[in-house]
Scaffold this motif. Structure first.
Motif: not given
Length: 267
Positions: A216-245
């Protein structure tokens, strides 16, 4: 993270609005309270984002005003309104993060006498509890913070147990995490074999991280740079840090757990 600067020019221009407003108010001499004086009443807290706001709410603050709306993913795009500056002028405390250098300028533009409080924004459970306890002591709301901690610790333990039960093949998955999402790996009991960011991944880092063969690749939803490890088979998971209103921190953990569980079940 992505919310790093707010344009200050509009703040300086709008500060005049507050001066005019102040001239029309009463002259009782009442001003914002700081330190121990603020503890005598429920504190008025102004925060730069919903993240600080959730920490303040967890600590027991009830009167919390957020400057940058949760819907704004890139803080420099936000133009503060006169009402924002007015809120700062009436605050007892203004909460900000080290990577948000505009907080002091907001306070200066509004002429506030509020106490500036730096918050360590990290959703690591231990760091959250430490920050909430620190804020509660400032606010004089230790009892409310203690109740929140009991709920938080129980929820965190439940989510962590469920995630560990979802490990593929019963083994802790290897993950690569963006530096601001490492807390979610800890929540899942995953094995962090590498980190990246906040800068974009370089070719050398890409090669190094790929060699780790993470699941797995745990990506930051607030500053994503796209697919981090392409062609590796790793699943990228979008993690949100900021709470809602609603400034509720717990859904951040629930949502991260749901995304992690989905990715691990698909492995």
């Amino acid at each position: 993270m992505a919310r790093t600067r707010v344009r200050i020019t509009s703040l300086l221009a709008l500060s005049g609005v507050l001066l005019l407003t102040a001239g029309c108010g009463d002259d009782s001499g009442t001003s914002a309270k700081t330190g121990s004086d603020a503890k005598k009443e429920k504190p008025v807290v102004v925060v730069t984002t919903t993240w600080e706001g959730a920490f303040a709410k967890a600590a027991g603050a009830e009167d919390v005003k957020v400057i940058v709306p949760q819907s704004v993913h890139h803080a420099p795009d936000y133009d503060p309104k006169p009402s924002d500056l007015a809120a700062v002028a009436e605050a007892d405390f203004v909460l900000y993060a080290p990577f948000e250098p505009y907080a002091a300028k907001i306070k200066e533009a509004a002429g506030s006498k509020a106490e500036l409080v730096e918050v360590n924004l990290d959703n690591d459970a231990d760091k959250v509890n430490a920050e909430v306890a620190k804020l509660a002591k400032l606010f004089g709301t230790e009892d409310a913070a203690a109740k929140w901690k009991t709920t938080f610790d129980a929820e965190y333990a439940t989510l962590s147990k469920e995630l560990k039960a979802s490990w593929p093949g019963g083994r802790s998955p290897n993950v690569v995490a963006q530096v601001f999402t490492a807390w979610s790996a800890k929540l899942a009991g995953a094995t962090t074999v590498g980190t990246y960011g906040p800068e974009p991944v370089t070719p050398a880092q890409l090669a190094e991280l790929s060699e780790k063969k993470p699941a797995l690749v745990l990506d930051n939803a607030h500053m994503s740079t796209g697919t981090v490890l392409p062609d590796t088979g790793a699943k990228q998971v979008k993690i949100v840090n900021y709470p809602g209103d609603d400034l509720d921190l717990l859904p951040v953990y629930r949502n991260a757990a749901a995304e992690l569980k989905k990715a691990m079940n698909a492995s």
